[in-house]
Design a protein around this motif. Structure first.
Motif, PDB file in Angstrom:
ATOM      1  N   VAL A 164       0.848  -1.196   0.000  1.00 44.93           N
ATOM      2  CA  VAL A 164       0.000   0.000   0.000  1.00 44.93           C
ATOM      3  C   VAL A 164       0.878   1.239   0.000  1.00 44.93           C
ATOM      4  O   VAL A 164       0.621   2.185  -0.751  1.00 44.93           O
ATOM      5  N   TRP A 165       1.900   1.236   0.841  1.00 43.18           N
ATOM      6  CA  TRP A 165       2.893   2.301   0.830  1.00 43.18           C
ATOM      7  C   TRP A 165       4.163   1.822   1.524  1.00 43.18           C
ATOM      8  O   TRP A 165       4.156   0.834   2.248  1.00 43.18           O
ATOM      9  N   MET A 166       5.259   2.561   1.275  1.00 42.33           N
ATOM     10  CA  MET A 166       6.522   2.325   1.946  1.00 42.33           C
ATOM     11  C   MET A 166       7.074   3.673   2.363  1.00 42.33           C
ATOM     12  O   MET A 166       7.031   4.626   1.594  1.00 42.33           O
ATOM     13  N   GLN A 167       7.568   3.763   3.595  1.00 42.15           N
ATOM     14  CA  GLN A 167       8.119   5.018   4.105  1.00 42.15           C
ATOM     15  C   GLN A 167       9.489   4.751   4.728  1.00 42.15           C
ATOM     16  O   GLN A 167       9.661   3.800   5.490  1.00 42.15           O
ATOM     17  N   ASN A 168      10.465   5.569   4.379  1.00 43.75           N
ATOM     18  CA  ASN A 168      11.793   5.483   4.975  1.00 43.75           C
ATOM     19  C   ASN A 168      11.879   6.414   6.176  1.00 43.75           C
ATOM     20  O   ASN A 168      11.457   7.568   6.120  1.00 43.75           O
ATOM     21  N   VAL A 169      12.444   5.882   7.267  1.00 37.40           N
ATOM     22  CA  VAL A 169      12.709   6.709   8.437  1.00 37.40           C
ATOM     23  C   VAL A 169      14.215   6.738   8.655  1.00 37.40           C
ATOM     24  O   VAL A 169      14.986   6.315   7.801  1.00 37.40           O
ATOM     25  N   SER A 170      14.663   7.243   9.805  1.00 37.55           N
ATOM     26  CA  SER A 170      16.061   7.632   9.926  1.00 37.55           C
ATOM     27  C   SER A 170      17.048   6.490  10.131  1.00 37.55           C
ATOM     28  O   SER A 170      18.199   6.598   9.747  1.00 37.55           O
ATOM     29  N   ASP A 171      16.630   5.382  10.746  1.00 37.55           N
ATOM     30  CA  ASP A 171      17.616   4.392  11.166  1.00 37.55           C
ATOM     31  C   ASP A 171      16.942   3.040  11.296  1.00 37.55           C
ATOM     32  O   ASP A 171      15.723   2.911  11.116  1.00 37.55           O
ATOM     33  N   ARG A 172      17.735   2.028  11.642  1.00 41.25           N
ATOM     34  CA  ARG A 172      17.208   0.680  11.787  1.00 41.25           C
ATOM     35  C   ARG A 172      16.125   0.649  12.864  1.00 41.25           C
ATOM     36  O   ARG A 172      16.140   1.419  13.818  1.00 41.25           O
ATOM     37  N   ILE A 173      15.177  -0.265  12.682  1.00 45.09           N
ATOM     38  CA  ILE A 173      14.062  -0.405  13.615  1.00 45.09           C
ATOM     39  C   ILE A 173      14.139  -1.796  14.226  1.00 45.09           C
ATOM     40  O   ILE A 173      14.060  -2.797  13.515  1.00 45.09           O
ATOM     41  N   ASP A 174      14.299  -1.856  15.527  1.00 40.46           N
ATOM     42  CA  ASP A 174      14.423  -3.134  16.210  1.00 40.46           C
ATOM     43  C   ASP A 174      13.197  -3.467  17.046  1.00 40.46           C
ATOM     44  O   ASP A 174      13.205  -4.437  17.793  1.00 40.46           O
ATOM     45  N   VAL A 175      12.162  -2.652  16.944  1.00 42.32           N
ATOM     46  CA  VAL A 175      10.959  -2.876  17.735  1.00 42.32           C
ATOM     47  C   VAL A 175       9.772  -3.067  16.802  1.00 42.32           C
ATOM     48  O   VAL A 175       9.803  -2.687  15.632  1.00 42.32           O
ATOM     49  N   SER A 176       8.719  -3.665  17.329  1.00 37.39           N
ATOM     50  CA  SER A 176       7.524  -3.901  16.524  1.00 37.39           C
ATOM     51  C   SER A 176       6.731  -2.619  16.337  1.00 37.39           C
ATOM     52  O   SER A 176       6.653  -1.792  17.253  1.00 37.39           O
ATOM     53  N   PRO A 177       6.116  -2.414  15.172  1.00 37.13           N
ATOM     54  CA  PRO A 177       5.266  -1.238  14.979  1.00 37.13           C
ATOM     55  C   PRO A 177       4.096  -1.261  15.959  1.00 37.13           C
ATOM     56  O   PRO A 177       3.679  -2.318  16.437  1.00 37.13           O
ATOM     57  N   LEU A 178       3.552  -0.096  16.230  1.00 43.14           N
ATOM     58  CA  LEU A 178       2.469   0.052  17.187  1.00 43.14           C
ATOM     59  C   LEU A 178       1.341   0.834  16.541  1.00 43.14           C
ATOM     60  O   LEU A 178       1.567   1.900  15.980  1.00 43.14           O
ATOM     61  N   GLN A 179       0.116   0.310  16.609  1.00 40.85           N
ATOM     62  CA  GLN A 179      -1.028   0.987  16.025  1.00 40.85           C
ATOM     63  C   GLN A 179      -1.668   1.905  17.057  1.00 40.85           C
ATOM     64  O   GLN A 179      -1.879   1.525  18.207  1.00 40.85           O
ATOM     65  N   ILE A 180      -1.978   3.140  16.641  1.00 39.98           N
ATOM     66  CA  ILE A 180      -2.566   4.134  17.520  1.00 39.98           C
ATOM     67  C   ILE A 180      -3.896   4.601  16.934  1.00 39.98           C
ATOM     68  O   ILE A 180      -3.936   5.192  15.858  1.00 39.98           O
ATOM     69  N   LYS A 181      -4.983   4.308  17.621  1.00 41.89           N
ATOM     70  CA  LYS A 181      -6.311   4.821  17.264  1.00 41.89           C
ATOM     71  C   LYS A 181      -6.679   4.611  15.795  1.00 41.89           C
ATOM     72  O   LYS A 181      -7.367   5.436  15.205  1.00 41.89           O
ATOM     73  N   ASN A 182      -6.242   3.538  15.192  1.00 41.81           N
ATOM     74  CA  ASN A 182      -6.594   3.187  13.820  1.00 41.81           C
ATOM     75  C   ASN A 182      -6.173   4.230  12.789  1.00 41.81           C
ATOM     76  O   ASN A 182      -6.572   4.146  11.622  1.00 41.81           O
ATOM     77  N   THR A 183      -5.360   5.213  13.181  1.00 42.30           N
ATOM     78  CA  THR A 183      -4.958   6.240  12.226  1.00 42.30           C
ATOM     79  C   THR A 183      -3.453   6.377  12.094  1.00 42.30           C
ATOM     80  O   THR A 183      -2.970   6.899  11.101  1.00 42.30           O
ATOM     81  N   THR A 184      -2.714   5.912  13.080  1.00 44.56           N
ATOM     82  CA  THR A 184      -1.277   6.163  13.136  1.00 44.56           C
ATOM     83  C   THR A 184      -0.537   4.886  13.466  1.00 44.56           C
ATOM     84  O   THR A 184      -0.986   4.086  14.279  1.00 44.56           O
ATOM     85  N   MET A 185       0.623   4.708  12.821  1.00 44.85           N
ATOM     86  CA  MET A 185       1.531   3.630  13.167  1.00 44.85           C
ATOM     87  C   MET A 185       2.785   4.269  13.748  1.00 44.85           C
ATOM     88  O   MET A 185       3.409   5.119  13.122  1.00 44.85           O
ATOM     89  N   ALA A 186       3.137   3.882  14.962  1.00 44.18           N
ATOM     90  CA  ALA A 186       4.323   4.427  15.611  1.00 44.18           C
ATOM     91  C   ALA A 186       5.465   3.425  15.517  1.00 44.18           C
ATOM     92  O   ALA A 186       5.269   2.234  15.729  1.00 44.18           O
ATOM     93  N   VAL A 187       6.667   3.923  15.203  1.00 49.27           N
ATOM     94  CA  VAL A 187       7.868   3.088  15.183  1.00 49.27           C
ATOM     95  C   VAL A 187       8.982   3.833  15.897  1.00 49.27           C
ATOM     96  O   VAL A 187       9.055   5.064  15.865  1.00 49.27           O
ATOM     97  N   ALA A 188       9.830   3.075  16.575  1.00 46.71           N
ATOM     98  CA  ALA A 188      10.962   3.649  17.296  1.00 46.71           C
ATOM     99  C   ALA A 188      12.247   3.160  16.662  1.00 46.71           C
ATOM    100  O   ALA A 188      12.429   1.953  16.441  1.00 46.71           O
ATOM    101  N   CYS A 189      13.153   4.073  16.358  1.00 47.29           N
ATOM    102  CA  CYS A 189      14.401   3.737  15.675  1.00 47.29           C
ATOM    103  C   CYS A 189      15.563   3.626  16.662  1.00 47.29           C
ATOM    104  O   CYS A 189      15.513   4.146  17.777  1.00 47.29           O
ATOM    105  N   ALA A 190      16.624   2.970  16.202  1.00 48.30           N
ATOM    106  CA  ALA A 190      17.796   2.755  17.049  1.00 48.30           C
ATOM    107  C   ALA A 190      18.476   4.062  17.434  1.00 48.30           C
ATOM    108  O   ALA A 190      19.159   4.123  18.453  1.00 48.30           O
ATOM    109  N   ASP A 191      18.300   5.124  16.634  1.00 41.81           N
ATOM    110  CA  ASP A 191      18.943   6.403  16.948  1.00 41.81           C
ATOM    111  C   ASP A 191      18.134   7.244  17.937  1.00 41.81           C
ATOM    112  O   ASP A 191      18.479   8.393  18.219  1.00 41.81           O
ATOM    113  N   GLY A 192      17.042   6.685  18.474  1.00 46.25           N
ATOM    114  CA  GLY A 192      16.259   7.390  19.473  1.00 46.25           C
ATOM    115  C   GLY A 192      15.087   8.172  18.935  1.00 46.25           C
ATOM    116  O   GLY A 192      14.308   8.732  19.705  1.00 46.25           O
ATOM    117  N   ARG A 193      14.921   8.229  17.625  1.00 46.21           N
ATOM    118  CA  ARG A 193      13.774   8.925  17.060  1.00 46.21           C
ATOM    119  C   ARG A 193      12.535   8.026  17.079  1.00 46.21           C
ATOM    120  O   ARG A 193      12.627   6.835  16.793  1.00 46.21           O
TER     121      ARG A 193
END
Length: 362
Positions: A164-193
């Motif tokens: 459906v889509w692909m988005q690049n963020v700043s750094d490697r992601i070692d945690v599972s994505p998190l769904q927020i209120k059916n509108t947002t997906m939160a991800v945490a990167c290794a660089d702290g962002r």
């Protein structure tokens, strides 16, 4: 319930034939050893399910199109010489049941449950041993969110495998994505962002720089989807506004954080270790420390409603989340690798990966 895990994918297809390399076995061992929690489900059911991955019996999500996930299904990881390390059973509102699987070659597949026919496959960049797909529904579609070690986040239509889509963020992601209120997906990167990504189009709604390394296995959300809680630098609890990324408060602990926070009875509970001892730090929703208790080494935790279940060797203890007061103890045969705590019909039920079912009056 006892015994080694086996893949739920049939071996009749050449797609899954072959043997594991030494590196693949190492990856599988990492998954088995480190993925001791469920993937984060929809926030509506998170408090009842957080901290509960059964390495033998498996618990996960049944998806009914357009509805929140309810009921048990299969979401497993398997280290026992097989290619498939994660599987999720999907029951659509319409159409045939199918399974989503992820193998050690980072192939995400949709497989018809009854015929075992491979409906589609998508080869993805490397997925960390501490991250795996997030399955949820949106406007009748079953979607899979996947975060990778190269910082690419994918949203995939589970019905046909299309991206459906692909988005690049700043750094490697070692945690599972998190769904927020059916509108947002939160991800945490290794660089702290930490990023909030719009589920509809993949647009980055916000980015917050925590100036810390996110060391929780995954951030967790409260039952309302209002806040994200994460462990940073192994000793700080961060409470972020889930929709904007704003830092609401920060709580400090001593010792090394061993897992993601637990949410119960308006308490955010961070487990840490200090030598041979474990500590639980309980903050309220404003960030004030309400209680802290020290225990012999804790091996696994789970929470539901107003309570926490805690395993220390073969002893399982039930605690009140608001005060830390122990209210029940059980002696089990072996040290459980994982716990689940659920509330059913006025009783609290503690289940372990070994198959025991323990109950207590609520």
């Amino acid at each position: 319930m006892k015994g080694h895990l086996r893949s739920l994918v049939g071996r009749s297809s050449d797609t899954f034939a072959g043997h594991l390399t030494a590196n693949s076995r190492e990856i599988a061992s990492q998954v088995y050893a480190r993925r001791t929690r469920s993937l984060v489900p929809s926030v509506a059911v998170l408090p009842a399910l957080i901290g509960c991955l059964f390495l033998s019996s498996g618990m996960g999500l049944i998806i009914a199109g357009g509805a929140n996930p309810t009921g048990p299904s299969i979401e497993r990881i398997s280290p026992d010489g097989v290619e498939t390390i994660w599987e999720n059973q999907i029951t659509p509102a319409q159409g045939r049941e199918f399974h989503l699987t992820l193998d050690l070659n980072n192939r995400l597949s949709g497989i018809d449950t009854w015929s075992r026919r491979v409906m589609w496959q998508a080869r993805l960049p490397e997925i960390s041993a501490t991250s795996a797909p997030l399955v949820f529904t949106d406007r009748g579609r079953i979607l899979v969110g996947v975060a990778t070690t190269i910082g690419a986040v994918y949203l995939i239509n589970a019905g046909n495998g299309q991206i459906v889509w692909m988005q690049n963020v700043s750094d490697r992601i070692d945690v599972s994505p998190l769904q927020i209120k059916n509108t947002t997906m939160a991800v945490a990167c290794a660089d702290g962002r930490i990023y909030g990504i719009n589920i509809n189009d993949g647009h980055i709604d916000y980015m917050v720089q925590t100036d810390s390394k996110i060391t929780a296995l995954e951030p967790v959300s409260d039952g309302r989807g209002e806040n994200i809680y994460a462990i940073a630098d192994k000793k700080k609890v961060l409470a972020l506004n889930a929709m904007t990324g704003d830092l609401n408060w920060q709580g400090d602990t001593h010792g090394e954080a061993t897992n993601s926070p637990l949410i119960a009875k308006d308490r955010v509970i961070a487990p840490t270790t200090d030598g041979d001892f474990s500590k639980l730090w309980a903050f309220d929703t404003s960030g004030a420390l309400r209680w802290m208790s020290t225990y012999d080494r804790v091996s696994s935790l789970a929470s539901a409603d107003d309570y926490i279940a805690m395993a220390q060797g073969s002893i399982v203890t039930l605690l009140r989340a608001d005060t830390g007061e122990p209210v029940h103890y059980w002696q089990v045969d072996e040290t459980p690798a994982a716990l689940q705590l659920v509330a059913q019909h006025g009783r609290l039920i503690v289940r372990t990966d070994r198959g025991e079912v323990l109950t207590a009056l609520n």
